[in-house]
Design an enzyme around this catalytic site. Structure first.
Site, short mmCIF file in Angstrom:
data_model
loop_
_atom_site.label_atom_id
_atom_site.label_comp_id
_atom_site.label_asym_id
_atom_site.label_seq_id
_atom_site.Cartn_x
_atom_site.Cartn_y
_atom_site.Cartn_z
N SER A 61 0.15 -8.94 1.49
CA SER A 61 -1.18 -8.87 1.67
C SER A 61 -1.69 -8.55 3.01
CB SER A 61 -1.96 -10.13 1.07
OG SER A 61 -3.21 -10.26 1.43
N SER A 62 -2.85 -7.98 3.18
CA SER A 62 -3.32 -7.72 4.67
C SER A 62 -3.75 -9.13 5.24
CB SER A 62 -4.59 -6.73 4.68
OG SER A 62 -4.05 -5.54 3.82
N GLY A 86 -2.89 -1.42 -7.50
CA GLY A 86 -1.62 -2.59 -7.32
C GLY A 86 -2.12 -3.73 -8.37
N HIS A 131 0.78 -0.90 -0.05
CA HIS A 131 -0.03 -0.06 0.10
C HIS A 131 0.89 1.27 -0.15
CE1 HIS A 131 -2.63 -3.04 2.28
NE2 HIS A 131 -3.63 -2.55 1.23
P1 AMP Z 1 -6.50 -3.54 -0.38
O1 AMP Z 1 -6.44 -2.85 0.89
O2 AMP Z 1 -6.29 -4.97 -0.18
O3 AMP Z 1 -7.65 -3.24 -1.06
O4 AMP Z 1 -5.59 -3.03 -1.45
C1 AMP Z 1 -5.62 -1.50 -1.59
C2 AMP Z 1 -4.76 -1.40 -3.02
O5 AMP Z 1 -3.28 -1.77 -2.71
C3 AMP Z 1 -4.76 -2.22 -4.19
O6 AMP Z 1 -4.92 -1.43 -5.19
C4 AMP Z 1 -4.16 -3.31 -4.09
O7 AMP Z 1 -3.81 -4.12 -5.64
C5 AMP Z 1 -2.76 -2.68 -3.67
N1 AMP Z 1 -2.05 -3.69 -3.12
C6 AMP Z 1 -2.34 -4.74 -2.13
N2 AMP Z 1 -1.09 -5.55 -2.02
C7 AMP Z 1 -0.29 -5.02 -2.60
C8 AMP Z 1 1.05 -5.46 -2.92
N3 AMP Z 1 1.55 -6.44 -2.27
N4 AMP Z 1 1.99 -4.68 -3.94
C9 AMP Z 1 1.45 -3.39 -4.50
N5 AMP Z 1 0.11 -3.14 -4.42
C10 AMP Z 1 -0.58 -3.85 -3.50
#
Ligand code: AMP
Length: 283
Positions: A183-184, A145, A35
């Site tokens: 990943s979260s 991402g 993020h």
């Molecule tokens: P999320 O909080 O999982 O919805 O992710 C928010 C944004 O962060 C989304 O655009 C995801 O694709 C991006 N994202 C999550 N994990 C990664 C990662 N390991 N590398 C790059 N971007 C990420």
């Protein structure tokens, strides 16, 4: 840094100077280095940047992990401030979906396969919330991402089809030293599951190597991935895919620009990962 759940305050800050360019980084919080790479890129490329933290209920199925999805707001806000973000929008579900709310945003075609096939309705929730965030913040650029490859394909189509006046920018996947995509959800993994979770990256790496060495039969790649996951303890394959990176249709013969992707249940945790490979020549 402004932190608010109030749409009017976001609008006021956004339009304080209409000549300012704004970057937008939508997230569900529980932030990690992936993020933050998006946030830093937004800060570097725009006059000002806004991150959003919202665990969007409409993109989770009743059987999904909405209630136990990690929430670490205070730490997230600190990390965003350090990255140079200017404002953070942290709405509640009632702010986003007040009584009487009833509008959906449906993208056809690219939403019905891969993640969409296995998580029915997921992308309808994503396009609904992202459309709202685009309208609330009206960014110059929005950052997503590559980790969620299908999401970027769906959102590019949304931006094009509905004429959202912004550039959608896709940022590379940030990985742990052993290759596991950040990943979260990785925090759900037990120590033993965490070790075996590298199977996603390892099978993608092996797929890339096979293609480099001349493999052009997509089914052989899908099967290799399936076999590799099957032989990994605590891991269960949800899907493996070798698809066109334009419309995400499964390929028979590998050529051009492709997306190799997989979803795996490691213990009870659902993980996804992908490699995009461009310009593959026919053999
Ligand atoms: P999320 O909080 O999982 O919805 O992710 C928010 C944004 O962060 C989304 O655009 C995801 O694709 C991006 N994202 C999550 N994990 C990664 C990662 N390991 N590398 C790059 N971007 C990420």
């Amino acid at each position: 840094m402004l932190v608010t759940q109030n749409i009017a305050e976001i609008r006021q800050a956004r339009w304080a100077d209409p000549t300012t360019t704004w970057g937008l980084v939508p997230t569900m919080g529980a932030l990690h280095a992936g993020h933050i790479s998006l946030a830093e890129r937004a800060v570097a490329e725009n006059d000002k940047s806004c991150a959003t933290i919202f665990v969007n209920p409409t993109q989770f199925a009743p059987t999904d992990d909405l209630d136990k999805y990690p929430r670490t707001l205070e730490r997230d806000v600190e990390m965003l401030e350090k990255a140079g973000i200017d404002m953070v929008f942290t709405p509640t579900p009632a702010v986003m979906y007040p009584d009487g709310f009833g509008t959906r945003v449906l993208v056809d075609g690219v939403t019905d396969r891969l993640e969409g096939e296995h998580r029915p309705g997921h992308f309808d929730g994503v396009t609904q919330v992202v459309s709202k965030l685009f309208n609330i913040v009206q960014p110059t650029r929005a950052y997503f991402g590559q980790k969620d490859a299908q999401q970027t394909v769906v959102l590019k189509k949304l931006v094009r089809d509905l004429n959202f006046n912004l550039n959608l920018i896709v940022c590379p996947t940030v990985r742990e030293p052993d290759g596991l995509a950040m990943s979260s959800r990785n925090r759900y993994l037990s120590a033993e599951e965490r070790q075996h979770a590298t199977v996603l990256y390892q099978s993608l790496s092996q797929a890339a190597e096979m293609i480099e060495n001349g493999e052009r039969n997509a089914e052989n790649i899908r099967q290799m991935i399936a076999d590799k996951v099957k032989s990994t303890p605590h891991a269960e394959l949800i899907y493996s895919s070798v698809a066109s990176n334009l419309d995400l249709s499964e390929l028979e013969t590998i050529s051009g620009n492709i997306l190799i992707s997989l979803a795996v249940l490691v213990g009870n945790t659902r993980l996804i990962d992908n490699f995009m490979i461009d310009g593959i020549e026919p053999m």
